[in-house]
Design a protein around this motif. Sequence first.
Motif, PDB file in Angstrom:
ATOM      1  N   ILE A  51      43.650  46.008  -9.834  1.00 55.77           N
ATOM      2  CA  ILE A  51      44.061  47.401  -9.631  1.00 55.77           C
ATOM      3  C   ILE A  51      42.962  48.346 -10.115  1.00 55.77           C
ATOM      4  O   ILE A  51      42.591  49.302  -9.415  1.00 55.77           O
ATOM      5  CB  ILE A  51      45.401  47.688 -10.348  1.00 55.77           C
ATOM      6  CG1 ILE A  51      46.525  46.927  -9.639  1.00 55.77           C
ATOM      7  CG2 ILE A  51      45.691  49.177 -10.392  1.00 55.77           C
ATOM      8  CD1 ILE A  51      47.849  46.939 -10.387  1.00 55.77           C
ATOM      9  N   GLN A  52      42.411  48.061 -11.303  1.00 55.15           N
ATOM     10  CA  GLN A  52      41.389  48.938 -11.868  1.00 55.15           C
ATOM     11  C   GLN A  52      40.093  48.903 -11.043  1.00 55.15           C
ATOM     12  O   GLN A  52      39.568  49.953 -10.671  1.00 55.15           O
ATOM     13  CB  GLN A  52      41.073  48.529 -13.322  1.00 55.15           C
ATOM     14  CG  GLN A  52      42.200  48.806 -14.286  1.00 55.15           C
ATOM     15  CD  GLN A  52      42.476  50.287 -14.410  1.00 55.15           C
ATOM     16  OE1 GLN A  52      41.564  51.098 -14.507  1.00 55.15           O
ATOM     17  NE2 GLN A  52      43.749  50.655 -14.389  1.00 55.15           N
ATOM     18  N   GLY A  61      40.585  50.249  -7.461  1.00 57.04           N
ATOM     19  CA  GLY A  61      40.688  51.705  -7.463  1.00 57.04           C
ATOM     20  C   GLY A  61      39.344  52.379  -7.684  1.00 57.04           C
ATOM     21  O   GLY A  61      39.111  53.489  -7.216  1.00 57.04           O
TER      22      GLY A  61
END
Length: 160
Positions: free
Chosen positions: A19-20, A23
């Motif tokens: 996710i990090q 993103g």
Amino acid sequence: MWLLLAFIAVPMIEIALFIQVGGFIGIWWTLLIVLATAVTGSYLVRNQGLREIGNLQRSFSELQDPTEPLAHGAMILFAGALLLTPGFFTDIVGLSLLVPGFRRAAFVWLKSKIKVQQFEMGDGPAQRPHQSGDRVIDAEFEDVTPQKPNRDGPSEWTRD
């Protein structure tokens, strides 16, 4: 208990990192990095694995303790499994296991935690490698074992 904790923690860490990173750099770059580490890792695992097989064969032929080459081979195999598993955390651990210095340090740490009671090679008395001062006896031999008579006809087991 530790294994259960690892099976829960590792996927959670991987999801958070996906996710990090996704993103920050985007999904396509993230997927490209995961694919590149799998391809590069499998190439490195193959090369280092073949080298460790050679070290293992050398330790057997020289009658030395094969523990270290076996442990290095197991760590390389584990690194390959981690590198083929999609994720950044597993890739970092897998790549670190491909660094010989890290593997050596991990082996020393594992060796300090495990106590081997006994190690034997072969089923005969203890052997030692040949030394340069050993005597070599050159001789010829002749087989003097008596030959069994050749019976023509069926054996007693096949008679009617």
